[in-house]
Design an enzyme around this catalytic site. Structure first.
Site, PDB file in Angstrom:
ATOM      1  CE  LYS A   1       8.670 -56.630  14.449  1.00 21.19           C
ATOM      2  NZ  LYS A   1       9.486 -56.036  15.484  1.00 21.19           N
ATOM      3  N   GLY A   2       7.540 -52.299  10.992  1.00 15.92           N
ATOM      4  CA  GLY A   2       6.343 -51.718  10.384  1.00 15.92           C
ATOM      5  C   GLY A   2       6.673 -51.082   9.049  1.00 15.92           C
TER       6      GLY A   2
ATOM      7  CB  THR B   1       2.262 -50.790  22.746  1.00 14.58           C
ATOM      8  OG1 THR B   1       2.380 -51.308  21.430  1.00 14.58           O
ATOM      9  CG2 THR B   1       1.105 -51.474  23.445  1.00 14.58           C
TER      10      THR B   1
ATOM     11  CD  GLN C   1       5.705 -59.107  20.453  1.00 13.35           C
ATOM     12  OE1 GLN C   1       5.409 -60.185  19.973  1.00 13.35           O
ATOM     13  NE2 GLN C   1       4.818 -58.148  20.576  1.00 13.35           N
TER      14      GLN C   1
ATOM     15  N   GLY D   1      15.421 -43.126   6.915  1.00 16.82           N
ATOM     16  CA  GLY D   1      14.421 -42.151   7.372  1.00 16.82           C
ATOM     17  C   GLY D   1      13.096 -42.854   7.558  1.00 16.82           C
TER      18      GLY D   1
ATOM     19  CG  ASP E   1      18.010 -41.827   9.652  1.00 17.65           C
ATOM     20  OD1 ASP E   1      17.813 -43.054   9.615  1.00 17.65           O
ATOM     21  OD2 ASP E   1      17.221 -41.029  10.182  1.00 17.65           O
TER      22      ASP E   1
ATOM     23  N   GLY F   1       3.652 -52.759  18.389  1.00 16.34           N
ATOM     24  CA  GLY F   1       3.280 -51.453  17.860  1.00 16.34           C
ATOM     25  C   GLY F   1       4.104 -51.166  16.623  1.00 16.34           C
ATOM     26  CG  HIS F   2       4.367 -53.254  13.556  1.00 16.08           C
ATOM     27  ND1 HIS F   2       3.983 -54.396  12.927  1.00 16.08           N
ATOM     28  CD2 HIS F   2       5.258 -53.627  14.496  1.00 16.08           C
ATOM     29  CE1 HIS F   2       4.598 -55.426  13.470  1.00 16.08           C
ATOM     30  NE2 HIS F   2       5.376 -54.979  14.427  1.00 16.08           N
TER      31      HIS F   2
ATOM     32  CG  ASP G   1      10.002 -51.444  19.928  1.00 14.17           C
ATOM     33  OD1 ASP G   1       8.829 -51.558  19.553  1.00 14.17           O
ATOM     34  OD2 ASP G   1      10.372 -51.599  21.104  1.00 14.17           O
TER      35      ASP G   1
HETATM   36  P1  IMP Z   1       4.412 -58.816  27.077  1.00 15.94           P
HETATM   37  O1  IMP Z   1       4.560 -59.294  25.674  1.00 15.94           O
HETATM   38  O2  IMP Z   1       3.439 -57.685  27.202  1.00 15.94           O
HETATM   39  O3  IMP Z   1       4.162 -59.925  28.039  1.00 15.94           O
HETATM   40  O4  IMP Z   1       5.831 -58.183  27.510  1.00 15.94           O
HETATM   41  C1  IMP Z   1       6.988 -58.998  27.722  1.00 15.94           C
HETATM   42  C2  IMP Z   1       8.231 -58.229  27.376  1.00 15.94           C
HETATM   43  O5  IMP Z   1       8.288 -58.039  25.977  1.00 15.94           O
HETATM   44  C3  IMP Z   1       8.314 -56.825  27.998  1.00 15.94           C
HETATM   45  O6  IMP Z   1       9.673 -56.546  28.278  1.00 15.94           O
HETATM   46  C4  IMP Z   1       7.824 -55.923  26.892  1.00 15.94           C
HETATM   47  O7  IMP Z   1       8.328 -54.617  27.011  1.00 15.94           O
HETATM   48  C5  IMP Z   1       8.393 -56.647  25.678  1.00 15.94           C
HETATM   49  N1  IMP Z   1       7.605 -56.405  24.463  1.00 15.94           N
HETATM   50  C6  IMP Z   1       6.426 -56.932  24.117  1.00 15.94           C
HETATM   51  N2  IMP Z   1       6.027 -56.499  22.913  1.00 15.94           N
HETATM   52  C7  IMP Z   1       6.993 -55.684  22.479  1.00 15.94           C
HETATM   53  C8  IMP Z   1       7.187 -54.944  21.267  1.00 15.94           C
HETATM   54  O8  IMP Z   1       6.374 -54.966  20.332  1.00 15.94           O
HETATM   55  N3  IMP Z   1       8.336 -54.212  21.186  1.00 15.94           N
HETATM   56  C9  IMP Z   1       9.263 -54.217  22.170  1.00 15.94           C
HETATM   57  N4  IMP Z   1       9.130 -54.894  23.311  1.00 15.94           N
HETATM   58  C10 IMP Z   1       8.015 -55.621  23.460  1.00 15.94           C
END
Ligand code: IMP
Length: 408
Positions: free
Chosen positions: A15-16, A278, A198, A393, A311, A39-40, A12
């Protein structure tokens, strides 16, 4: 030229937006790992797009995108996402391809994922998208890849529920299936952007195991997931926020104290819109953790860091960043592998004067207030890594370049 973009924290990082920005100069974009857990968010004018599996480059007309071999593909979620794009006027057909080596997430894996995590003594807090189960099926050698969809014998082994599910998507998936290695060969003299999911600290090997995701979110994953060797990765960019966030469980040594710093916690969460794309879960927030960031730079060979959300700190009188941990009375500046040590770690903070003005209009490094420049310079000197791009921003144009990402 092959440019890799990874998250340099716990995901988070923005990156998106960065991938969207960099994609302007790429002929193809590859998402190389992860699945619908990512989630981007990309903001273009008054339009906001939340992408989970499709690489952000899709928003540029005519660009080709690939879902790489390191990904675990959830067909139902993928086609819903593609339909959403179509409904919003983005014509994706003929420009989205999937590696034949990518694995497929079956619907019941989502349920198993949730149940397993709930049954754990120390739950990880997964997104419940079946990601960990699909990757473990892969390492058990029981997974299903796109390449297996027309392997009759293997398909006959499947349970009826899984077979029925796959039947709905089989033809569509086959029509998008490619050998990504030969595709990348076609692009060998062009610009390809390789998008990680991630973040480095959620990488299965390098992250805060077992509180990690299950794919390769490290830069090395770009090579595996795109079907090219590691020597062909020309540049590695690491995106990080001016502070730290984390979703789910696991150590986060620089997290704000929810009791004594509840105001700061709320301020950063609300100003930075720190709620999961997500799952909608509120993100944990804390100081910029320079110990973790430097570790991410070293283990991923990050050439340039890309700073986002600067910001968010616009109105603060003073900014602090974590420059070390105190663990059992000892000062530690190398990121530990031990979860017990990380849980005990108390952040050692360095103070910086705030800039107390909006950075939105700053279009060059020169225009930044000197306090913001000092914060940036400190990060560079601590991590030993230059900052290449700064985002102030959500909009595409609220970004400025310090170092050309497309130059070796
Ligand atoms: P999983 O990938 O759903 O198995 O989650 C494993 C861990 O990675 C959890 O703590 C999730 O919250 C975290 N996680 C998975 N994908 C993301 C992401 O895109 N952003 C932030 N945390 C993520």
């Amino acid at each position: 030229m092959n440019v890799v973009v990874i998250g340099a924290q716990w995901g988070d990082e923005g990156k998106g937006k960065m991938v969207d920005y960099l994609a302007q100069n790429a002929q193809a974009v590859v998402r190389y790992a992860g699945g619908a857990n990512a989630g981007h968010t990309i903001v273009i004018g008054d339009q906001q797009y939340a992408l989970h599996q499709v690489p952000s480059g899709i928003l540029y007309p005519g660009k080709t995108v690939y879902l790489g071999s390191g990904m675990v593909i959830d067909p139902q979620a993928l086609f819903e996402e593609l339909q959403m794009l179509k409904d919003r006027g983005i014509n994706w057909e003929g420009r989205v391809f999937i590696s034949d080596r990518a694995h497929i997430v079956l619907p019941r894996y989502r349920q198993i994922d949730k149940e397993r995590d709930a049954a754990r003594k120390r739950p990880i807090g997964t997104t419940g998208r079946g990601i960990g189960i699909t990757y473990s099926m892969k390492s058990e050698r029981d997974g299903i890849r796109l390449a297996d969809l027309d392997w009759a014998e293997k398909m006959q082994d499947l349970e009826k529920e899984d077979l029925d599910f796959l039947e709905q998507y089989k033809e569509k998936l086959i029509s998008m299936r490619v050998n990504i290695s030969s595709e990348m060969w076609k692009y060998r003299n062009k610009n390809v952007l390789m998008e990680g999911a991630q973040g480095a600290m959620l990488d299965l090997d390098l992250g805060t195991y077992p509180y990690v995701s299950s794919g390769l979110s490290c830069s090395a994953g770009a090579s595996v997931g795109s079907g090219i060797g590691p020597r062909k990765l020309d540049k590695i960019l690491g995106v990080f926020k001016a502070y730290t966030t984390r979703v789910g469980n696991g150590p986060m040594p620089s997290e704000f104290d929810e009791n004594s710093q509840s105001e700061l916690y709320k301020f950063v969460r609300d100003t930075g819109r720190e709620y999961g794309v997500t799952t909608g879960r509120p993100r944990r927030c804390g100081y910029l953790d320079l110990v973790a960031l430097r570790y991410a730079c070293r283990t991923n060979s990050i050439d340039d860091l890309l700073l986002t959300h600067l910001d968010v700190y616009d109105s603060l009188n003073e900014i602090e960043a974590c420059v070390g941990y105190e663990i059992d009375g000892k000062i530690v500046t190398e990121f530990p592998a031990s979860i017990e040590d990380l849980n005990k770690a108390k952040p050692i903070l360095e103070k910086f004067p705030g800039w107390k003005k909006s950075l939105k209009e700053c279009k060059t490094f020169k225009k930044l207030p000197k306090e913001a420049k000092n914060y940036i310079k400190y990060i560079e000197s601590y991590t030993g890594t230059k900052i290449g791009i700064v985002s102030v921003g959500y909009e595409r144009n609220e970004t400025f370049i310090l170092r050309n990402p497309w130059k070796k």
